[in-house]
Design an enzyme around this catalytic site. Structure first.
Site, PDB file in Angstrom:
ATOM      1  N   GLY A 128      -9.748  29.617 -36.136  1.00 44.95           N
ATOM      2  CA  GLY A 128     -10.827  30.043 -37.017  1.00 44.95           C
ATOM      3  C   GLY A 128     -10.567  29.893 -38.504  1.00 44.95           C
ATOM      4  O   GLY A 128     -11.352  29.288 -39.224  1.00 44.95           O
ATOM      5  N   LEU A 129      -9.423  30.401 -38.996  1.00 42.23           N
ATOM      6  CA  LEU A 129      -9.174  30.389 -40.439  1.00 42.23           C
ATOM      7  C   LEU A 129      -9.036  28.960 -40.944  1.00 42.23           C
ATOM      8  O   LEU A 129      -9.577  28.584 -41.981  1.00 42.23           O
ATOM      9  CB  LEU A 129      -7.912  31.202 -40.755  1.00 42.23           C
ATOM     10  CG  LEU A 129      -7.569  31.298 -42.235  1.00 42.23           C
ATOM     11  CD1 LEU A 129      -8.714  31.936 -43.016  1.00 42.23           C
ATOM     12  CD2 LEU A 129      -6.291  32.088 -42.443  1.00 42.23           C
ATOM     13  N   ASP A 175       0.810  -1.219   0.000  1.00 42.12           N
ATOM     14  CA  ASP A 175       0.000   0.000   0.000  1.00 42.12           C
ATOM     15  C   ASP A 175       0.846   1.274   0.000  1.00 42.12           C
ATOM     16  O   ASP A 175       0.319   2.369  -0.182  1.00 42.12           O
ATOM     17  CB  ASP A 175      -0.965   0.003   1.189  1.00 42.12           C
ATOM     18  CG  ASP A 175      -2.216  -0.823   0.898  1.00 42.12           C
ATOM     19  OD1 ASP A 175      -2.257  -1.462  -0.168  1.00 42.12           O
ATOM     20  OD2 ASP A 175      -3.145  -0.842   1.726  1.00 42.12           O
ATOM     21  N   ASP A 193     -11.949  37.538 -32.845  1.00 44.00           N
ATOM     22  CA  ASP A 193     -11.297  36.261 -33.102  1.00 44.00           C
ATOM     23  C   ASP A 193     -12.028  35.122 -32.398  1.00 44.00           C
ATOM     24  O   ASP A 193     -11.907  33.958 -32.771  1.00 44.00           O
ATOM     25  CB  ASP A 193      -9.846  36.346 -32.612  1.00 44.00           C
ATOM     26  CG  ASP A 193      -9.039  35.142 -33.046  1.00 44.00           C
ATOM     27  OD1 ASP A 193      -9.071  34.851 -34.257  1.00 44.00           O
ATOM     28  OD2 ASP A 193      -8.400  34.511 -32.199  1.00 44.00           O
TER      29      ASP A 193
END
EC number: 1.3.7.7
Lengths: 520, 434
Positions: free
Chosen positions: A414-415, A36, A279
């Site tokens: 995004g683009l 343990d 953006d």
């Protein structure tokens, strides 16, 4: 018996270890079998702690079971107190020792140690890690802070911060951030506990005017007891996200009897502007699936919906104790909360929800990787990479900045997204390719191109196979022209539209009918 | 509680200790076993701790669909035993429905299941009646109360041996190489056996449940790993005879190992030279560049995998390192005798552990390199000591000629890193924010 491939939480004694390891001058004697001690690695490797956690294990073996394991426990207690000279001792059992019923608390009492001994009753076969941490913290606070006299006069602006622990998700930096925020606002933070506190510090808890509970899962019980015992009010608004941070500051100021002036550090908030800047427009309505501990999941949903403009398409937690709060939060987004600790159920829910982004734990990272959906980690359990070297809180205004960066990062920019939907058949930049800024992290994409049959791509893998037969080849081809990150949703919408209207098979017409139908 | 015993070999008295053991339990060996036997599934019958151990130890090696899982016992299971067998049957049904491709289901006992005396062999027998021949079911214990780390593999191999087919009159298996080896090492060894003209060599465990060797009188076996006490006994009880050797670590170890086999099978000296000449040369050459790093370095081994005596022997006799203490969780006297005899007289050997006392000894001896587990490594590093985390020896191809250099490199890496990093740990600890 429960079949479990991966667990979201460890056993309750790991929670107790987290509290012990958070504090100074506390030692934990754990009655446990050999092996343990693996739990030490959580601290020395994942958290990269530079010292051994203050835990002594009895590590009994089979041959000890014939003799007296109780004697082994007593010897371990003695040796630990002699060697480490703690100011308070936690004693308890792990799951196997619980079966032996040696009663560590009773045994430790017979040793006449001259320090407070806190026996822990942690039912390993019922409860889990976080519960264990909360219970341990509560028992320690009771042991150290009961029978104290509250000073006659207490400055109204004094407070304690309760809840941060070792191995907590970003707790180190959250404490820095929130402590600084409170101090800027004229509050006086007396004790932070359990992280960095000693038993003497716990004894001083009643000397502050009120408590701030940053992590309710850990400190709720203790804060409620302090309220009952000393009439100390507590604040449990969790300052994750800009609006909640503002609310937190306002409430803290009100509790401290200060004028409601805006927080001077508002100017550190960049999330609000970043999220407003054009953006970020393409983030609007991105479907996000959220799973984690209750606090972080609820906070994440609020940020996602209100501050980033995502659509929350799934919300859940593995913490049954906080199921009610998560259910209430889910209702705000028109969702049924997912309360489960079975990661296979979570995986099914993710497949069903078809998100464009998953915010979850280490497990969801693996699920998302398999499904090839972008993902960010928002909650424990986490691995070593989420104990970063750099300053990276989740709370407060800087925390919101960290969140903006880390949640938007996995998404395609995004683009790229536009170009993908205009020109589908580019040989380098196509469905199979992930966002270019993530290339180094996504070797799976390239191999997928080679191994997968043509036309198989991201969300096709998270499509239920039975549905394929509903589609005509032509409609299937047309579907592929829809950008991949929303294609799963389009497929589902079309299929449910077809079912509702008894259409079979699905043609190109059906696809556009459904599109028009759901546009309304 | 230190007691001195004479080890009956050239080394000093064995330090035997009973205190906190900072070691893994046998369940951890599932992490490599489930990759080795590719159609096996390991189902631990245990607690949440066992499940948590497995995912913590498996670390980054997390698959969304691993071939091991835990049947977590719950409160109501502990109430009545009859119920528990039904529960387990239910879990197994669910599992096999999910993974019909699994050929061998291995039930693995844990501390909780051992303590409540849950009879796994009975369960395996019953499940076998239901699921065989499509799915074979066997069981062994990987509990911490009975096994330390690699001993889990020992128990697994023992279970395999106990149900391996008896070899027929053709005696198809002549030599069994016992002990899980990395695939690349297994392939290299196979080529060497071909070169030596030894046929009928089988590895235990095989790469699939169908590829398990048959055993009978006349079968010879050699251990590739030092932690196989029970498996060796099981093989012997089936009539197989053990070939005694040191273990195939380093150039000398590998040569001695192959020589023992070659002698048993009557391989002529010149054929042995022809087969091993080139790889021996390569191994020596590969070791050369690491020697300056290791010669005269003082090494201290904490117990972990039972590989320690072999690693220490390699470091001492092939790299000229000095050995301060060799800790092993368990010492199989007979199997380790060859290794211990090659250590310089007076080398301290410790069996078992009291970790606090051992840490005291290590600090006092102030070695150049401490070989220890990950629970101790970073704390030692923060004290300004150098460590090599020991688990890596179980997860890296280190056996055989072509890996001799790699094995030395594992020890050299922390030493080299120390020399490369320009900023030592002399700085103040990271300043808190307040």
């Amino acid at each position: 018996m429960q079949l479990s491939m991966w667990t979201y939480e460890g056993p309750p004694h790991v929670g107790a270890m987290r509290v012990a390891a958070s504090m100074k001058d506390v030692h934990y004697v754990l009655h446990a079998p050999q092996g343990d001690t693996y739990a030490d690695l959580l601290f020395t490797m994942i958290e990269r702690r530079d010292s051994r956690p203050p835990v002594t294990y009895t590590t009994f073996q089979a041959r000890d079971l014939g003799a007296s394991t109780a004697d082994i426990f007593k010897t371990a207690c003695h040796d630990a107190v002699d060697r480490f000279k703690p100011r308070a001792l936690l004693v308890g059992a792990s799951c196997t020792a619980e079966l032996l019923q040696d009663d560590p608390g009773g045994l430790a009492k017979t040793l006449d140690l001259d320090i407070p001994v806190v026996p822990l009753e942690l039912p390993s076969y019922q409860k889990k890690e976080t519960w264990g941490a909360a219970e341990t913290f509560y028992q320690l606070v009771r042991a150290c802070a009961s029978n104290r006299r509250r000073p006659e006069t207490i400055a109204a602006n004094t407070c304690n911060i309760l809840g941060p622990t070792s191995l907590g998700f970003r707790n180190r930096d959250d404490v820095c951030e929130i402590k600084a925020l409170l101090e800027e606002n004229g509050l006086n933070v007396r004790v932070v506990a359990p992280l960095g506190a000693s038993p003497e510090d716990l004894a001083r808890l009643p000397e502050a005017a009120f408590n701030i509970v940053l992590y309710p899962e850990i400190a709720d019980t203790a804060a409620r007891w302090l309220k009952k015992a000393y009439g100390m009010p507590y604040l449990s608004t969790v300052p994750i996200g800009v609006s909640e941070t503002r609310r937190f500051v306002a409430e803290a100021r009100a509790l401290a009897g200060l004028e409601p002036v805006p927080s001077p550090s508002e100017n550190k908030d960049r999330l609000t502007w970043y999220s407003r800047s054009i953006d970020s427009t393409y983030l609007t309505g991105k479907r996000v699936f959220i799973f984690g501990d209750a606090t972080h999941a609820i906070a994440a949903a609020r940020i996602a919906a209100n501050e980033l403009g995502f659509e929350v398409c799934g919300l859940g937690t593995y913490m049954r104790e906080f199921a009610r709060d998560v259910r209430a939060a889910a209702k705000d987004y028109g969702l049924e909360a997912l309360i489960t600790d079975d990661h296979l159920v979570v995986e099914d829910a993710i497949i069903e929800a078809r998100p464009e982004l998953v915010l979850g734990t280490q497990m969801e990272r693996h699920i998302a990787k398999r499904l090839r959906v972008p993902c960010a980690v928002i909650s424990s359990p986490v691995h070593v990479q989420d104990f970063p070297a750099r300053y990276s809180p989740q709370m407060g205004f800087e925390g919101a900045n960290v969140i903006f960066d880390s949640w938007v990062h996995p998404l395609m920019m995004g683009l790229e997204e536009h170009l993908l939907s205009m020109f589908r058949d580019d040989f380098e930049f196509n469905d199979g390719a992930t966002a270019s800024h993530l290339h180094a992290h996504s070797p799976a994409a390239a191999s997928n191109q080679q191994t997968a049959p043509a036309g198989t791509s991201v969300e096709d893998q998270i499509t239920l196979p039975a549905s394929a037969t509903l589609w005509t080849d032509e409609a299937e081809k047309e579907l592929k022209k829809i950008p991949f990150f929303v294609r799963g949703k389009a497929r589902r919408n079309t299929e449910s539209f077809a079912t509702d209207n008894g259409i079979h098979p699905i043609t190109v017409e059906t696809l556009y009918d459904a599109k028009a139908h759901f546009a309304r | 509680m230190n007691q001195a015993f004479s080890a009956g070999c050239a080394t000093g008295p064995t330090i035997r200790e009973r205190g906190q053991h900072e070691v893994f339990c046998g369940l951890t060996s599932i992490i490599w076993l489930h990759r080795k036997v590719q159609d096996a599934f390991f189902l631990i019958v245990g607690s949440r701790t066992c499940a948590h151990l497995m995912q913590s130890a498996a670390g980054v090696m997390i698959f969304s669909e691993p071939r091991f899982a835990t049947a977590i016992m719950e409160e109501r299971d502990l109430a009545g035993m009859a119920d528990m067998h039904d529960e387990l049957d239910g879990v197994v049904d669910k599992l096999l429905a999910r993974r019909p491709d699994i050929k061998m289901l291995v039930l693995v006992g844990s501390c909780p299941s051992e303590v409540i005396k849950f009879d796994l062999s009975k369960a395996a027998e019953r499940l076998n009646r239901v699921h065989a021949p499509k799915h074979r079911v066997l069981c062994y214990s990987g509990s911490g109360i009975e096994t330390t780390f690699t001993q889990g593999e020992d128990n697994f191999l023992t279970a395999l041996v106990n149900e391996a087919p008896a070899s027929g009159p053709q005696n198809e298996t002549k030599l069994i190489v016992a002990g899980c080896l990395p695939d690349v090492v297994e392939d290299q060894f196979t080529r060497l056996f071909d070169d030596l003209g030894i046929e009928g060599v089988q590895f235990l465990p095989g790469r699939s449940s169908a590829a398990m060797p048959s055993i009978g009188p006349g079968t010879r076996f050699i251990l590739a790993q030092p932690y196989l006490g029970a498996a060796a006994a099981a093989l012997q009880s089936r009539g197989a005879e053990r070939i005694n050797s040191i273990f195939p670590l380093g150039e000398q170890g590998t040569t001695a190992w192959f020589k023992a086999i070659a002698d048993t099978f009557g391989v002529p000296e010149d054929r042995f030279e022809a087969a091993t000449g080139a790889p021996r040369k390569r191994a020596k050459a590969a070791l050369q560049s690491y020697l300056p790093w290791l010669e005269g370095r003082r090494m201290f081994f904490f117990p972990d995998s039972q590989l320690e005596p072999s690693l220490a022997r390699f470091l001492h006799s092939e790299t000229g390192a000095e050995i301060i203490e060799v800790g092993s969780p368990y010492l199989h006297r007979e199997h380790a005798a060859g290794e211990l005899a090659l250590l310089p007289p007076g080398t301290a050997i410790s069996e078992g552990q009291d970790v606090d006392l051992q840490i005291d000894r290590a600090r006092k001896a102030d070695p150049d390199l401490i070989v220890c587990g990950m629970g101790l490594a970073n704390p030692f590093e923060a004290e300004g000591r150098l460590t090599k985390w020991s688990i890596e020896f179980a997860f890296t191809p280190i056996q055989g000629y072509e890996q001799a250099g790699d094995l030395a490199e594992l020890f050299v890496r922390p030493l080299r890193r120390q020399s490369v990093l320009k900023t030592g740990l002399g700085f103040e600890e990271g300043a808190p924010c307040s």
